[in-house]
Design a protein around this motif. Structure first.
Motif, PDB file in Angstrom:
ATOM      1  N   UNK A 132       0.828  -1.204   0.000  1.00  0.00           N
ATOM      2  CA  UNK A 132       0.000   0.000   0.000  1.00  0.00           C
ATOM      3  C   UNK A 132       0.862   1.253   0.000  1.00  0.00           C
ATOM      4  N   UNK A 133       1.893   1.266   0.856  1.00  0.00           N
ATOM      5  CA  UNK A 133       2.789   2.431   0.905  1.00  0.00           C
ATOM      6  C   UNK A 133       3.545   2.586  -0.411  1.00  0.00           C
ATOM      7  N   UNK A 134       4.006   1.477  -0.972  1.00  0.00           N
ATOM      8  CA  UNK A 134       4.728   1.543  -2.246  1.00  0.00           C
ATOM      9  C   UNK A 134       3.824   2.078  -3.353  1.00  0.00           C
ATOM     10  N   UNK A 135       2.568   1.637  -3.371  1.00  0.00           N
ATOM     11  CA  UNK A 135       1.618   2.131  -4.378  1.00  0.00           C
ATOM     12  C   UNK A 135       1.365   3.614  -4.208  1.00  0.00           C
ATOM     13  N   UNK A 136       1.177   4.051  -2.962  1.00  0.00           N
ATOM     14  CA  UNK A 136       0.926   5.463  -2.695  1.00  0.00           C
ATOM     15  C   UNK A 136       2.109   6.323  -3.123  1.00  0.00           C
ATOM     16  N   UNK A 137       3.323   5.896  -2.778  1.00  0.00           N
ATOM     17  CA  UNK A 137       4.524   6.649  -3.169  1.00  0.00           C
ATOM     18  C   UNK A 137       4.628   6.739  -4.681  1.00  0.00           C
ATOM     19  N   UNK A 138       4.390   5.613  -5.364  1.00  0.00           N
ATOM     20  CA  UNK A 138       4.463   5.601  -6.823  1.00  0.00           C
ATOM     21  C   UNK A 138       3.428   6.537  -7.432  1.00  0.00           C
ATOM     22  N   UNK A 139       2.202   6.520  -6.910  1.00  0.00           N
ATOM     23  CA  UNK A 139       1.151   7.372  -7.474  1.00  0.00           C
ATOM     24  C   UNK A 139       1.420   8.849  -7.203  1.00  0.00           C
ATOM     25  N   UNK A 140       1.890   9.168  -6.013  1.00  0.00           N
ATOM     26  CA  UNK A 140       2.184  10.570  -5.699  1.00  0.00           C
ATOM     27  C   UNK A 140       3.311  11.092  -6.582  1.00  0.00           C
ATOM     28  N   UNK A 141       4.339  10.285  -6.799  1.00  0.00           N
ATOM     29  CA  UNK A 141       5.454  10.711  -7.642  1.00  0.00           C
ATOM     30  C   UNK A 141       5.000  10.911  -9.084  1.00  0.00           C
TER      31      UNK A 141
END
Length: 454
Positions: free
Chosen positions: A152-161
């Protein structure tokens, strides 16, 4: 003669009218008075012709004065406009330079963020996968939850970037020829197990077409749409379809039999962080996926349409022009059977500058039975050790190994040259394919030249 001199001097004195008013009477009145005394005409005739003469002179003088003033004003106006033009151009140059500096700063930030944020998450994911293989039944639920949290954190970081790069307009488009059937096949391999786990069907229908677009961005659009379809569909299935129309356009549709989207949600669906009724019920996602889809479609000149009915499902339709200069019919390559190789007792050289990633990968590879030799970067000392001590069967390397050092690709070519054989190698990187292939061609040419010299 005096009258002629007076008329000839009018253009000179007309520059300043008070000088004209003084000069003309001072020169002509004595002459006219002398002529009147000599020829003794009637007073009326003398005054009449004197007045006519003065009116003619003053009329032309005033007209010339206006012309002179207009010329002077226009000259000053031109100078002022030139100064304004120079000022505006300098201002535009300053704004452009400031914008370029801001874009450069954003680019450096996103590059650093990609490296500094994703590497720890990657290491966490690797360690968690190792724990999942070693956990007992009591610890397995905790590790599964930890894995979901990490994803979940990896997905959020990827989407924000990605959405930050799209908003700041630092995203670069790299168009290449893309095989629709090959891309759909990869997506089917990825999402079919997820759909089957929920009891859904995942069907793919694709014509053998080639298009010119940014393959990575286009695939991200489809991945987001398919992921949402699987997430919000409880029964039935998902259909991914591509076909060429008579207007020489490619139409790609992602259809599902999910809960559908209300008219109110459709109007706000592509806004960042908006999740809608179905999103709140599922408690998954962050409301960024469809916003990313919308921004990428605009960047790639893809027309995005949504057709949905509550309780019946949704259809996301993508339309894009096909490049006429490209051969649209895909040549089907021969099917290569999938092969799985065992890493038991295989000698792996792992080159990674980040110690956390290096240890996590080494642990994972050793768990698969490989013999791993760790290295932070390639240098003469490592070359000597490889020659004297350790055989190498496979090279696994990061691409960026730190400033002032050889890249992973350059290190692979040097190791092959030192050991005198072509060793299979794997590059792990977030660097664009174009940059890697450009460096690959340079290294290949350099290697061929060295071989000819030796």
């Amino acid at each position: 003669m005096i009258v002629g001199v007076t008329f000839g001097s009018v253009p000179l004195y007309a520059i300043w009218l008070p000088a004209l008013w003084i000069f003309v009477p001072a020169t002509l009145l004595p002459t006219i008075l002398k002529l009147v005394l000599i020829y003794q005409p009637s007073l009326f005739i003398a005054l009449f012709w004197t007045l006519i003469l003065f009116l003619i002179i003053f009329y032309f003088g005033v007209r010339l004065n206006k012309i002179y003033l207009q010329g002077i004003y226009r000259s000053f106006e031109r100078e002022f406009l030139m100064e304004q033009l120079i000022f505006q151009r300098q201002k535009a140059d300053y704004i452009r330079e400031a914008s370029e500096m801001a874009i450069s700063a954003r680019t450096r930030f996103f590059a650093a963020a990609n490296h500094d944020l994703r590497q720890p998450l990657q290491a966490m994911g690797i360690f968690i996968s190792i724990l999942q293989g070693q956990a007992d039944q009591q610890a397995k639920p905790l590790i599964d939850n930890l894995s979901k949290a990490c994803n979940t954190v990896a997905t959020l970081v990827d989407q924000i970037l990605i959405i930050s790069k799209l908003d700041s307009k630092t995203m670069k488009i790299r168009p290449t020829e893309v095989s629709i059937r090959s891309m759909f096949s990869e997506l089917a391999n990825e999402f079919t197990p997820m759909a089957e786990q929920k009891g859904l069907t995942f069907e793919v229908r694709a014509e053998p077409l080639m298009i010119v677009t940014d393959g990575l961005l286009f695939e991200r659009v489809l991945r987001n749409l398919i992921g949402n379809a699987v997430r919000y569909t409880e029964h039935g299935g998902i259909l991914l379809r591509a076909k060429k129309t008579k207007k020489n356009t490619l139409v790609v549709t992602v259809s599902d039999s999910g809960c559908g989207i209300t008219k109110e949600d459709q109007a706000k669906l592509f806004q960042a962080y908006y999740r809608g009724g179905a999103g709140h019920k599922s408690r998954e996602g962050f409301g960024l996926g469809l916003s990313i889809v919308d921004k990428i479609c605009k960047l790639l000149n893809i027309e995005l349409k949504l057709i949905s009915k509550v309780g019946k499902g949704s259809i996301f339709r993508l339309e894009m022009a096909i490049e006429t200069s490209v051969d649209m019919t895909e040549v089907q390559p021969p099917v290569q059977p999938n092969r799985i190789f065992s890493l038991e007792n295989v000698n792996v050289l792992l080159i990674e500058d980040d110690p956390l990633i290096r240890e996590s990968l080494a642990t994972l590879l050793e768990g698969w039975g490989a013999k791993v030799r760790r290295a932070e970067y390639f240098d003469a000392e490592l070359a000597a050790q490889l020659i004297e001590e350790a055989p190498v069967d496979i090279i696994f390397s990061d691409f960026n190994l730190g400033p002032g050092r050889l890249t992973g690709l350059q290190s692979i070519f040097r190791i092959r040259s030192v050991l005198g054989r072509k060793i299979p190698a794997i590059i792990s990187t977030a660097t664009s394919r174009d940059a890697i292939m450009a460096q690959y061609e340079e290294e290949r040419v350099w290697t061929l030249r060295i071989q000819r010299l030796t």
